[in-house]
Motif scaffolding. Sequence first.
Motif, PDB file in Angstrom:
ATOM      1  N   ARG A 165      20.772 -19.026  -1.483  1.00 20.25           N
ATOM      2  CA  ARG A 165      20.705 -19.335  -2.913  1.00 20.25           C
ATOM      3  C   ARG A 165      21.149 -18.122  -3.733  1.00 20.25           C
ATOM      4  O   ARG A 165      21.935 -18.240  -4.667  1.00 20.25           O
ATOM      5  CB  ARG A 165      19.281 -19.756  -3.296  1.00 20.25           C
ATOM      6  N   ILE A 181      16.617 -18.613   0.987  1.00 23.01           N
ATOM      7  CA  ILE A 181      16.520 -17.687  -0.144  1.00 23.01           C
ATOM      8  C   ILE A 181      17.817 -16.902  -0.320  1.00 23.01           C
ATOM      9  O   ILE A 181      18.398 -16.869  -1.413  1.00 23.01           O
ATOM     10  CB  ILE A 181      15.320 -16.736   0.043  1.00 23.01           C
ATOM     11  N   LEU A 208      17.299 -19.842  -8.154  1.00 26.35           N
ATOM     12  CA  LEU A 208      16.193 -19.534  -7.250  1.00 26.35           C
ATOM     13  C   LEU A 208      14.926 -19.210  -8.038  1.00 26.35           C
ATOM     14  O   LEU A 208      13.836 -19.700  -7.710  1.00 26.35           O
ATOM     15  CB  LEU A 208      16.568 -18.349  -6.358  1.00 26.35           C
TER      16      LEU A 208
END
Length: 251
Positions: A120, A117, A131
Amino acid sequence: MRRLAASAFIVVLGLTTGTAFAGDYNGLILDQIKQMPKGGRYSVSRFAKIRLQSSAHFESGKFFILPSSASPSFCSGATYLVFIRAVEALRARGELRLDFATLEQLIIRDQHDGEGIWGRWNANGPGTARLFHELGLGQNFDNFDQAKPGDFMKIFWSRQVGKSEHGHSTIFLGRENRFGVEYVRYWSSNIPSGYGEKSVPRSKIAYAIFSRLQTPSNLARISGAPSVDSYLASLLRTRSSIAEAGTKCGL
């Protein structure tokens, strides 16, 4: 006839149910900005990255966001801290439930661009918007007329995307007119003074992609996503384009 009516009711109910999970969290995002420090200085040094990791401390299944106003910071780190603060606020209210594996994915480590996460979010190009599109976190768009305060906004200062880009990860605060010139207001970690608001003439922005948080529960989808987004990972060494970036973000 009754069967058709029942079918129509089910379809309408399905549409209603499908959209019920999409919320408006812009106000929540703005509330988190108010809790962030002001000032410091902008830096992309190794020390700034270490300070970012310590600012988002994860312990006993909870994030403690404790950035210091005296610490160096950078734009994507600043907006990501606000994002995590919003996630924690929703969890504290009982409005969002994420399993431990998903929460671990939110931790800032030394992820490469496109990895997990944070990797990204921090990547060159449309990291945040990519994302959001990949996990279904909310709507992406590039029309300033649709923008609302609290939208995440990736600014491109030129039409270059990827290897040679000049960009800025921000949170949109609004537009204003100054003596006939349109300005765009945003919050981020800005050069040179760090955390805070800034305004620039709209004409200085070559392009912008907005991302509106609507379905944070879809963060759980990261478990089924590739560990590395190959498009974002490639942007450190290759050039993309505005058109390709838009396509990758569902525009």
